[in-house]
Design a protein around this motif. Structure first.
Motif, mmCIF file in Angstrom:
data_model
loop_
_atom_site.group_PDB
_atom_site.id
_atom_site.type_symbol
_atom_site.label_atom_id
_atom_site.label_comp_id
_atom_site.label_asym_id
_atom_site.label_seq_id
_atom_site.Cartn_x
_atom_site.Cartn_y
_atom_site.Cartn_z
ATOM 1 N N ARG A 189 0.834 -1.214 0.000
ATOM 2 C CA ARG A 189 0.000 0.000 0.000
ATOM 3 C C ARG A 189 0.863 1.256 0.000
ATOM 4 N N PHE A 238 -8.111 -6.345 -5.942
ATOM 5 C CA PHE A 238 -6.757 -5.858 -6.204
ATOM 6 C C PHE A 238 -6.252 -6.351 -7.560
ATOM 7 N N SER A 282 -9.065 -9.899 -2.619
ATOM 8 C CA SER A 282 -7.876 -10.184 -3.431
ATOM 9 C C SER A 282 -8.177 -10.009 -4.911
ATOM 10 N N GLY A 315 -5.819 -3.752 -10.539
ATOM 11 C CA GLY A 315 -4.404 -3.588 -10.872
ATOM 12 C C GLY A 315 -4.137 -3.800 -12.353
#
Length: 372
Positions: A18, A86, A83, A90
């Motif tokens: 992060r 992300f 998860s 991403g």
């Protein structure tokens, strides 16, 4: 292997990642705001920043739907739902970043998609937009010093905090606030975050368009602060869930719609591309520290009213509402003094500054007028 590694990630690794994410994205918005200021004149800047930031507001609406959909992927390939958020976000971010790197051009003068006449028009219009004699374009360390010592940069930082604190707070904790009304599941709470963001997008567009149209920033920033003030006051009170949900509409709309105006206001009132670049970086970079505060004030033990969190957000808004009219007053006084000076110049009572002097003075030049 990737699945096992993702599954074994612990809190320290998440914090480290992060931090890296924060470092990578820290320069995005000040960079984009400065980039837009190189292309668009003062009377068109907020609508362009609003268009860019409106995408973030729309993303806030879709994030609720996205989180709701992703929640059904929990357990897929041994990963929890967060998860997958992300992973998918991403991938999208990296893809867009690569495309932007290949597509975006640095300056109008290097824009190959424009004709020579169009490039010349944009360059000239922007050069003489902030100054009748053109902005100083050669780098000098004194312009960095001027940005650090300019009073308006620091007072704008505090005004910026008055909305960025609420923006971070409501963005991070809106699902939690809604779920703690005590009537909705986590999934439904995610869905209920969508309407406030849609409303905020409409208000943002309205504010940005009319702010550019009348060339004033402060009235719309004040309106945004008032929306936040009313919204947080409703949510800190002991009222029904329906009333509190209505209050979240006002908070999201106020914090998101006022943000482009605050950024455009300082960008409009700093002359000289190097001073403006440094000043806007300070403005957004330091101002974002209020987001660090806002991310830690909605504590679990304070539910369901979150008196501490809403109270601190009201403090941010209150500080901004005090400093905003002070800033407008100071700007007005300076504009009046400069107008009188130029009248004396026209009457031959004062010496006319040279073109070189006016260019080097930038926004401190007697012929420069601050936008209110």
């Amino acid at each position: 292997m990737l699945t096992r590694n993702l599954y074994r990630i612990r809190y320290p690794q998440l914090v480290g990642v992060r931090v890296c994410l924060g470092v990578a994205e820290a320069g995005l918005f000040p960079g984009v705001a400065y980039y837009l200021s190189l292309w668009y004149p003062r009377n068109a800047l907020q609508s362009r920043i609003g268009l860019f930031f409106g995408a973030a507001t729309i993303a806030g609406a879709f994030s609720g739907l996205f989180a709701f959909a992703i929640s059904f992927m929990s357990g897929t390939r041994g990963l929890l739902g967060w998860s997958w958020i992300f992973i998918t976000e991403g991938i999208l971010t990296v893809t867009v970043g690569l495309v932007a790197f290949l597509v975006l051009v640095d300056f109008p003068v290097t824009a190959s998609f424009l004709t020579p006449e169009e490039r010349a028009f944009i360059v000239r219009k922007k050069k003489y937009d902030n100054s009748s004699v053109g902005e100083e374009e050669k780098f000098d360390v004194k312009y960095v010093y001027q940005a650090f010592t300019d009073w308006q940069v620091w007072i704008h930082i505090l005004i910026y905090m008055s909305l960025i604190g609420p923006l971070y707070g409501i963005t991070l904790f809106l699902p939690t606030i809604i779920s703690d009304f005590g009537e909705f599941s986590t999934a439904i709470s995610q869905l209920l975050t969508v309407p406030p963001y849609i409303f905020a997008t409409l208000v943002l567009g309205f504010f940005a368009y009319y702010s550019d149209k009348i060339m004033m920033r402060s009235p719309f920033i004040l309106a945004a602060q008032i929306l936040c003030l009313i919204g947080f006051s409703i949510n800190i009170a002991n009222v029904s869930s329906g009333a509190k949900y209505f209050g979240t509409f006002l908070i999201v709309a106020g914090s998101y719609s006022g943000f482009p105006g605050i950024v455009a206001w300082l960008g409009n009132n700093l002359s000289g591309q190097y001073k403006r670049g440094v000043g806007m970086a300070l403005h957004i970079g330091i101002g974002n520290f209020s987001g660090a505060i806002a991310s830690n004030i909605f504590r679990t033990q304070d539910k369901p009213r979150f008196i501490l969190g809403h109270g601190i957000e009201l403090m941010f808004v209150g500080i901004g509402m005090i400093l905003l009219p002070v800033t407008v007053f100071v700007y007005s006084r300076i504009n009046l003094k400069r107008a009188r000076f130029m009248e004396r110049v026209a009457e031959g009572l004062e010496k006319q500054p040279s073109v070189k002097e006016l260019r080097e003075l930038g926004d401190r030049a007697p012929n420069f007028r601050y936008i209110l």
